[in-house]
Design a protein around this motif. Structure first.
Motif, mmCIF file in Angstrom:
data_model
loop_
_atom_site.group_PDB
_atom_site.id
_atom_site.type_symbol
_atom_site.label_atom_id
_atom_site.label_comp_id
_atom_site.label_asym_id
_atom_site.label_seq_id
_atom_site.Cartn_x
_atom_site.Cartn_y
_atom_site.Cartn_z
ATOM 1 N N CYS A 30 -6.449 1.237 8.068
ATOM 2 C CA CYS A 30 -5.139 0.784 8.543
ATOM 3 C C CYS A 30 -4.995 1.041 10.045
ATOM 4 N N LEU A 45 -5.536 11.518 6.304
ATOM 5 C CA LEU A 45 -6.082 10.989 5.056
ATOM 6 C C LEU A 45 -6.265 12.100 4.027
ATOM 7 N N THR A 51 0.832 -1.202 0.000
ATOM 8 C CA THR A 51 0.000 0.000 0.000
ATOM 9 C C THR A 51 0.867 1.253 0.000
ATOM 10 N N LEU A 52 1.886 1.280 0.835
ATOM 11 C CA LEU A 52 2.789 2.427 0.873
ATOM 12 C C LEU A 52 3.519 2.579 -0.458
ATOM 13 N N TYR A 103 0.838 8.597 5.453
ATOM 14 C CA TYR A 103 0.362 7.214 5.582
ATOM 15 C C TYR A 103 0.619 6.698 6.991
ATOM 16 N N CYS A 155 -2.194 5.530 9.784
ATOM 17 C CA CYS A 155 -2.170 4.205 10.415
ATOM 18 C C CYS A 155 -1.944 4.314 11.919
ATOM 19 N N VAL A 215 -6.466 2.669 3.354
ATOM 20 C CA VAL A 215 -5.661 3.393 4.332
ATOM 21 C C VAL A 215 -6.523 3.832 5.510
#
Length: 468
Positions: free
Chosen positions: A265, A244, A61-62, A178, A182, A262
């Motif tokens: 997460c 986000l 994802t990152l 990100y 998370c 995300v």
């Protein structure tokens, strides 16, 4: 005539002279080109960090988000446009070494003045035709054009470094956004679990009060602790939402179009291996802001030569060939043929004070650029050493907090059992649960800080531009 031709032939040979200082990079002489003072911790290695440092997290994802940001981020588009402009300026400057030619063609119908030619009455009138090519070539006798090319070439290098700096900044800020999202998700999960446990404790005290084994004071204290934990949830939700939004803009999308995966997460990125950090010499080569400052110094040094060359004469060769006639048919005849060839010398020496002042301005700019380069280098070292220290010490803090969490969880379990058996007052249980709630929040916050420190460390190391 022969001497004039010889002089013209010797002028290009004289063009090898270049006034002004020759540039020598100060980079090799900078201090601290050895292992970092804070890099002795076992969590670091002296290996070179990879270009795509975010791939060390093994998080698809990152990886996807960073690649999207590197394609669509608006700051990178601005930096790319500046780089294209600098390259176009270099092409324009290089064209000064080439001759220029102009094609001319004209036709006129005119009457000459009788008075001007000493004729009593009107002069003659008629048509006139002219066609020809004019050419000129500026001889770079004192290196003004070549110094300008040096400056423009250095400007391109500075613009390239600025683009690379934007690239690694975008990658780092995307990874940071990100990680923040998370981490906020992780803290939210901890807070909600703490709320659940406190709800159980509150229900227990209420039932005990109803059964005559508890008091209203104990129930109120449990309810107060429950609401304190609940109060942290909205703040964490806002933190996750703003992260986000930031992530969406970094990847070139409107804030509301953040990735749903995300938003769910709850595990911030972390590394379970030693981090390759290189050394000071590698940092000098890798950090784009250092390369940008070095190229700006090179450009400023070359412009000293440009300003110095303006104090000397400017020499250019000009020539023209064509035909002039009173009829179109006459343009092709030998009688209409014409040509000219000769040098043009211009030298502005009436106000040398202004020219010397421009040289002093250029020299001062070069001195300022040198100081900026040295300051950039020292700042890069300070940022890297600080980032190494902050990451290593936060790792130690997190380990201690996790040990504290284990101890406080055991203490809370024992306190509940003893309270239910009537061997401890409720205040003991309340204190134990307050401690475990605080430690849980501290662990989650430390994990967030560790992720943030890790991104800051990679940003300080300057990787991520190599494939730009």
């Amino acid at each position: 005539m022969m001497r004039a031709r010889t002089a013209l032939l010797l002028l290009p040979l004289l063009a090898g002279c270049m006034v002004g200082p020759n540039y020598h990079s100060p980079a090799p002489g900078q201090p601290a080109q050895q292992p970092f003072a804070s890099g002795a911790s076992p969590v670091f290695t002296g290996d070179e960090p990879p270009g795509h440092w975010w791939s060390l997290f093994n998080d698809p994802t990152l990886d996807r988000l960073v690649e999207q940001a590197l394609r669509a981020n608006t700051d990178l588009r601005v930096a790319a446009a500046n780089l294209r402009r600098a390259r176009a300026v270099l092409r324009e400057t290089r064209s000064g070494l080439l001759p220029t030619a102009t094609l001319n063609a004209s036709t006129t119908y005119s009457r000459s003045s009788g008075d001007q030619i000493g004729f009593n009455g009107a002069g003659g009138e008629g048509e006139s035709y002219d066609v020809g090519v004019d050419a000129s070539y500026q001889i770079d006798l004192f290196g003004r054009i070549r110094r300008g090319i040096e400056a423009s070439r250095a400007d391109v290098g500075a613009a390239q470094a600025a683009f690379d700096l934007s690239r690694i900044t975008v990658a780092a800020e995307t990874a940071r956004a990100y990680a923040d999202a998370c981490s906020a998700g992780r803290q939210l999960a901890v807070a909600r679990e703490t709320v659940r446990i406190q709800e159980q404790t509150f229900d227990l005290t209420r039932r005990l009060q109803e059964g005559g084994r508890g008091t209203a004071l104990e129930t109120s204290q449990a309810g107060s602790l429950l609401e304190q934990v609940r109060a942290s949830v909205p703040q964490l939700e806002a933190q996750r939402q703003t992260a986000l939004f930031r992530l969406s803009v970094l990847t070139g999308r409107p804030p509301a179009e953040f990735p749903p995966d995300v938003a769910a997460c709850e595990t911030p990125p972390a590394l379970a291996r030693a981090i390759p950090v290189g050394d000071g010499a590698a940092l000098l080569r890798r950090r784009p802001d250092i390369r940008q400052a070095e190229r700006e110094l090179a450009a400023a040094t070359a412009r000293v030569g440009v300003a110095t060359a303006d104090l000397y004469p400017s020499i250019s060769l000009g020539g023209s060939i064509g035909s002039t006639a009173t009829s179109l048919a006459g343009l092709g005849s030998g009688n209409g043929f014409r040509f000219s060839l000769g040098p043009l010398i211009s030298w502005s020496f009436g106000n040398w004070g202004a020219g010397r002042a421009r040289v002093l301005q250029a020299e001062a700019s070069a001195e300022g650029a040198l100081a900026h380069f040295e300051g950039t280098w020292l700042t890069a070292l300070q940022e890297t050493e600080s980032a190494l220290t902050n990451y290593a010490r936060e790792l130690d803090r997190l380990a201690a907090l996790r040990r504290a969490r284990t101890q406080s969880a055991e203490a809370a379990r024992i306190a509940r059992l003893r309270y239910q058996a009537g061997r401890e007052p409720f205040q003991v249980v309340l204190d134990a649960e307050r401690v475990i709630a605080q430690v849980d929040a501290q662990v989650a916050q430390s994990e967030a800080t560790l992720s943030n420190n890790l991104v800051t460390l990679f940003l300080a190391l300057g990787g991520g531009w190599q494939d730009s």
